[in-house]
Design an enzyme around this catalytic site. Structure first.
Site, mmCIF file in Angstrom:
data_model
loop_
_atom_site.group_PDB
_atom_site.id
_atom_site.type_symbol
_atom_site.label_atom_id
_atom_site.label_comp_id
_atom_site.label_asym_id
_atom_site.label_seq_id
_atom_site.Cartn_x
_atom_site.Cartn_y
_atom_site.Cartn_z
ATOM 1 N N TRP A 1 0.804 -1.222 0.000
ATOM 2 C CA TRP A 1 0.000 0.000 0.000
ATOM 3 C C TRP A 1 0.836 1.271 0.000
ATOM 4 C CZ3 TRP A 1 1.793 2.594 4.120
ATOM 5 C CH2 TRP A 1 2.355 1.843 5.153
ATOM 6 N N ASN A 2 2.136 1.167 0.262
ATOM 7 C CA ASN A 2 2.871 2.414 0.540
ATOM 8 C C ASN A 2 3.190 3.227 -0.732
ATOM 9 O OD1 ASN A 2 4.744 0.421 -0.149
ATOM 10 N ND2 ASN A 2 6.385 1.465 0.933
ATOM 11 N N LYS B 1 -2.844 -8.038 -7.803
ATOM 12 C CA LYS B 1 -3.598 -8.053 -6.545
ATOM 13 C C LYS B 1 -3.083 -6.867 -5.730
ATOM 14 C CE LYS B 1 -4.033 -9.056 -2.518
ATOM 15 N NZ LYS B 1 -4.281 -8.026 -1.502
ATOM 16 N N PRO B 2 -3.850 -5.762 -5.723
ATOM 17 C CA PRO B 2 -3.395 -4.608 -4.947
ATOM 18 C C PRO B 2 -3.604 -4.845 -3.449
ATOM 19 C CG PRO B 2 -5.513 -4.140 -5.995
ATOM 20 C CD PRO B 2 -5.127 -5.528 -6.415
ATOM 21 N N SER C 1 6.016 -7.359 3.065
ATOM 22 C CA SER C 1 6.796 -7.659 4.270
ATOM 23 C C SER C 1 7.564 -8.974 4.133
ATOM 24 C CB SER C 1 5.848 -7.738 5.463
ATOM 25 O OG SER C 1 4.926 -8.786 5.249
ATOM 26 N N GLU D 1 10.448 -8.450 -3.152
ATOM 27 C CA GLU D 1 10.985 -7.148 -2.745
ATOM 28 C C GLU D 1 10.471 -6.909 -1.343
ATOM 29 O OE1 GLU D 1 13.570 -5.511 -4.722
ATOM 30 O OE2 GLU D 1 12.341 -3.791 -4.202
ATOM 31 N N LEU D 2 11.324 -7.043 -0.356
ATOM 32 C CA LEU D 2 10.827 -7.076 1.018
ATOM 33 C C LEU D 2 11.311 -5.878 1.828
ATOM 34 C CD1 LEU D 2 11.315 -10.926 1.441
ATOM 35 C CD2 LEU D 2 9.350 -9.697 0.523
ATOM 36 N N CYS E 1 10.160 1.371 2.081
ATOM 37 C CA CYS E 1 11.045 0.244 2.407
ATOM 38 C C CYS E 1 12.491 0.701 2.484
ATOM 39 C CB CYS E 1 10.883 -0.852 1.371
ATOM 40 S SG CYS E 1 10.986 -0.240 -0.301
ATOM 41 N N GLU F 1 11.998 -3.385 11.440
ATOM 42 C CA GLU F 1 11.650 -2.338 10.484
ATOM 43 C C GLU F 1 10.608 -1.420 11.140
ATOM 44 O OE1 GLU F 1 9.487 -3.602 6.978
ATOM 45 O OE2 GLU F 1 10.594 -2.146 5.792
HETATM 46 O O1 TXE Z 1 2.871 -5.826 3.316
HETATM 47 P P1 TXE Z 1 2.159 -7.241 3.434
HETATM 48 P P2 TXE Z 1 2.258 -4.377 3.443
HETATM 49 C C1 TXE Z 1 7.528 -3.809 2.574
HETATM 50 C C2 TXE Z 1 7.798 -2.928 3.730
HETATM 51 C C3 TXE Z 1 6.809 -3.406 4.752
HETATM 52 C C4 TXE Z 1 5.665 -3.955 3.953
HETATM 53 C C5 TXE Z 1 4.459 -3.079 3.991
HETATM 54 O O2 TXE Z 1 9.111 -2.972 4.057
HETATM 55 O O3 TXE Z 1 7.371 -4.431 5.512
HETATM 56 O O4 TXE Z 1 6.139 -4.058 2.637
HETATM 57 O O5 TXE Z 1 3.506 -3.469 3.057
HETATM 58 C C6 TXE Z 1 -0.731 -9.605 0.227
HETATM 59 N N1 TXE Z 1 -0.195 -14.695 0.067
HETATM 60 N N2 TXE Z 1 7.814 -3.116 1.362
HETATM 61 O O6 TXE Z 1 1.853 -4.134 4.843
HETATM 62 O O7 TXE Z 1 1.266 -7.304 4.592
HETATM 63 C C7 TXE Z 1 -1.426 -8.411 0.829
HETATM 64 O O8 TXE Z 1 -2.810 -8.515 0.658
HETATM 65 C C8 TXE Z 1 -0.124 -13.790 -0.918
HETATM 66 C C9 TXE Z 1 9.018 -3.474 0.672
HETATM 67 O O9 TXE Z 1 1.220 -4.135 2.379
HETATM 68 O O10 TXE Z 1 3.265 -8.221 3.333
HETATM 69 C C10 TXE Z 1 -0.760 -7.271 0.054
HETATM 70 O O11 TXE Z 1 -1.336 -7.102 -1.215
HETATM 71 N N3 TXE Z 1 -0.313 -12.476 -0.710
HETATM 72 C C11 TXE Z 1 9.292 -2.693 -0.495
HETATM 73 C C12 TXE Z 1 0.681 -7.763 -0.125
HETATM 74 O O12 TXE Z 1 0.614 -9.173 0.093
HETATM 75 C C13 TXE Z 1 -0.556 -12.053 0.540
HETATM 76 C C14 TXE Z 1 8.463 -1.626 -0.906
HETATM 77 C C15 TXE Z 1 1.683 -7.154 0.850
HETATM 78 O O13 TXE Z 1 1.208 -7.325 2.140
HETATM 79 C C16 TXE Z 1 -0.632 -12.965 1.623
HETATM 80 C C17 TXE Z 1 7.270 -1.440 -0.160
HETATM 81 C C18 TXE Z 1 -0.436 -14.341 1.344
HETATM 82 N N4 TXE Z 1 -0.454 -15.285 2.295
HETATM 83 C C19 TXE Z 1 6.979 -2.149 0.954
HETATM 84 N N5 TXE Z 1 -0.872 -12.252 2.757
HETATM 85 C C20 TXE Z 1 10.486 -2.938 -1.350
HETATM 86 N N6 TXE Z 1 11.493 -3.673 -0.890
HETATM 87 O O14 TXE Z 1 10.511 -2.452 -2.479
HETATM 88 C C21 TXE Z 1 -0.932 -10.948 2.392
HETATM 89 N N7 TXE Z 1 -0.752 -10.819 1.058
#
Ligand code: TXE
Length: 521
Positions: free
Chosen positions: A149-150, A173-174, A225, A246-247, A280, A377
């Site tokens: 979402w960021n 999938k947003p 994440s 990309e975490l 991130c 983080e």
């Molecule tokens: O992540 P989430 P968020 C990282 C940042 C932070 C995180 C924040 O560091 O840790 O992202 O984003 C879907 N199977 N980066 O809170 O919760 C969920 O619905 C498949 C890194 O959104 O991990 C969402 O669409 N999908 C970065 C997506 O995963 C699943 C840049 C992300 O959710 C799922 C930006 C599952 N089991 C943020 N569960 C970089 N390194 O570039 C959830 N989702």
């Protein structure tokens, strides 16, 4: 929502999720939470549409992707406004993301053909001369993009544009926190005339993401994440589907004693607080040489205090809200832990009154490595600063982390900066700048260690979206010496070949040549 209706059986009876404006708490809209049936239908449609898109060729796809870019340009004001409303970032930052999306689309549309041109390989082995050998690149099929979402549009578009330009169909999938931007992108793609099924958007939460990962796709591109990325990686590997992950990061800034203090302070404050620190690759911890620590910290605090926090739609706003209540609570927990262990808050440190989820830019000193704010983080507007005695201590502390996404170095000595950059365990290192590469389609980025797998952007990012196929043509089509039947001296022949090609002295190579000629069939 026509695309959803077309691709998703039963979408109208599904449970829904609600999107909120984090600055006001206002409801912006609802979208269906799609399950395996709807996701499967979108993937099936994508697979059906894929061959025609692939066969359209680079030139045909270039025109379609530039039409999508043009459509985005036409709608830039409403897209940026929705970006700010759904994600909270100030309008200028939202418009910067729109600009970067256009850059990615234009770059891959115009350059994919050149970047994926057949690659000749000149084989030096004399026994394989008269071969025409080359690598050719082919689209994989259906690429799943799961995004956070960021930077909901930018991070998704970096992968979508590469995947589409290479000839793949995409299912996006947003994030459940910014679904309307994903739906908007689907609408723009339809308006731009992308063929049905080539770009589909499936809305929902983690369950929808899991359904997409389990569906028969050919590559999964996940940004989010570490915890979710690990699950996604495991699920994809169960079907041997390649993934890009990309975490998260815990990115260090290293400020050397020769740095220009005003400039470094300005850079640190921007790097730590842009998008309210929900980046991130934001500056998550700063290591400052002790000779300059005091004056630098004073300058950082002064600049952090001056930042205007508020609704991103207000043109004066420099720092918007956090995405939601859990994010606010995570930041509060890190600050409470740090203060309980002896840290001092020099500015900020308390949430701002509602209705939105606002937390001010916060600078912490007297921090120690055992504090949560130095380990986990933060993904919020906290900047912990540690004074260190020398460069070696700075480097050791920077590398002492399970993450390895990026780092920044601040110094007047660019050679010293580059030497240090080579020793930092991170996928991107910026010297006297930060973050800029994220919006630039030419610069591949990706994480070391727990920060991820694979690259996004540039040619490396494009190569993630294709299969590389080796084609080896024996131009004259003659039988090879090693084909059946074998002959008695064949072992001597091959052994002589080892001497000729790899002998450790000229003598060994020449004697090998003699044996080689004698033992030929
Ligand atoms: O992540 P989430 P968020 C990282 C940042 C932070 C995180 C924040 O560091 O840790 O992202 O984003 C879907 N199977 N980066 O809170 O919760 C969920 O619905 C498949 C890194 O959104 O991990 C969402 O669409 N999908 C970065 C997506 O995963 C699943 C840049 C992300 O959710 C799922 C930006 C599952 N089991 C943020 N569960 C970089 N390194 O570039 C959830 N989702």
């Amino acid at each position: 929502m026509q695309e959803l209706d077309r691709t998703t059986p039963g979408a109208t009876e599904l449970p829904t999720l609600t999107s909120f404006d984090p600055a006001t708490g206002e409801v912006l809209g609802t979208v269906p939470i799609m399950g395996p049936e709807q996701v499967g239908a979108a993937v099936a449609l994508a697979r059906e549409a894929f061959p025609a898109w692939r066969d359209l060729g680079f030139e045909g796809r270039r025109r379609k992707l530039l039409a999508l870019r043009d459509t985005l340009v036409r709608h830039k004001d409403d897209v940026a406004r929705l970006y700010t409303r759904e994600n909270g970032k100030p309008l200028a930052e939202a418009m910067t993301s729109v600009l970067a999306c256009c850059d990615f689309l234009a770059y891959y549309a115009k350059h994919a053909a050149g970047l994926l041109a057949d690659e000749p390989i000149h084989v030096s082995n004399p026994l394989q001369k008269n071969h025409e050998t080359f690598l050719t690149y082919e689209a994989k099929g259906v690429v799943a993009v799961i995004s956070p979402w960021n930077y909901p549009l930018l991070l998704a578009m970096a992968e979508i544009s590469a995947a589409l330009a290479a000839g793949n169909a995409v299912v996006l999938k947003p994030s459940e926190l910014t679904p309307l931007l994903g739906v908007k992108l689907g609408e723009l793609a339809r308006e731009a005339g992308l063929p049905a099924g080539i770009f589909a958007v499936v809305t929902g939460d983690g369950r929808t993401g899991a359904a997409l990962t389990a569906a028969p796709v050919d590559r999964v591109c996940f940004t989010g994440s570490v915890a979710t990325g690990t699950k996604v990686g495991q699920a994809a590997m169960a079907h041997l589907v390649p993934v890009t992950l990309e975490l998260g990061g815990k990115d260090p800034a290293l400020v050397l004693p020769d740095a220009d203090l005003d400039f470094a302070a300005q850079g640190l404050v921007w790097g730590a607080f842009t998008n309210a620190g929900q980046v991130c690759a934001s500056v998550e911890r700063a290591y400052v040489h002790q000779r300059i620590a005091e004056p630098l910290i004073a300058k950082v605090v002064e600049r952090a205090k001056a930042l205007v926090v508020g609704n991103g739609l207000d043109p004066k706003t420099e720092v918007g809200p956090l995405i939601n209540q859990p994010a606010l609570e995570r930041i509060e927990a890190q600050v409470a832990d740090a203060v309980a262990k002896g840290a001092r808050v020099l500015t900020g440190g308390q949430r701002l009154p509602g209705p939105g989820t606002f937390y001010p830019p916060t600078v912490l000193v007297d921090v120690t490595p055992d504090m949560l704010v130095m380990q986990d983080e933060t993904f919020g507007p906290l900047l912990p600063i540690i004074s260190v005695p020398d460069e070696a201590a700075m480097l050791a502390a920077a590398n002492d982390s399970p993450f390895g996404l990026s780092a920044t170095i601040w110094t007047a000595d660019l050679d010293a900066g580059k030497r240090l950059a080579r020793q930092i365990q991170a996928g991107s290192v910026w010297i006297n700048t930060g973050l800029a590469s994220y919006g630039n389609p030419l610069t591949p980025r990706g994480g070391y260690k727990e920060s991820g797998i694979g690259k996004i952007g540039g040619r490396h990012g494009l190569l993630e979206m294709v299969n590389a196929k080796l084609v080896d043509v024996a131009v004259h089509g003659k039988p090879k010496l090693w084909w059946y039947p074998t002959w008695p001296a064949m072992v001597d022949f091959v052994s002589a070949g080892v001497d000729v090609m790899h002998g450790s002295s000229i003598g060994q190579r020449l004697s090998g040549l003699g044996k080689f000629l004698k033992s030929r069939r």
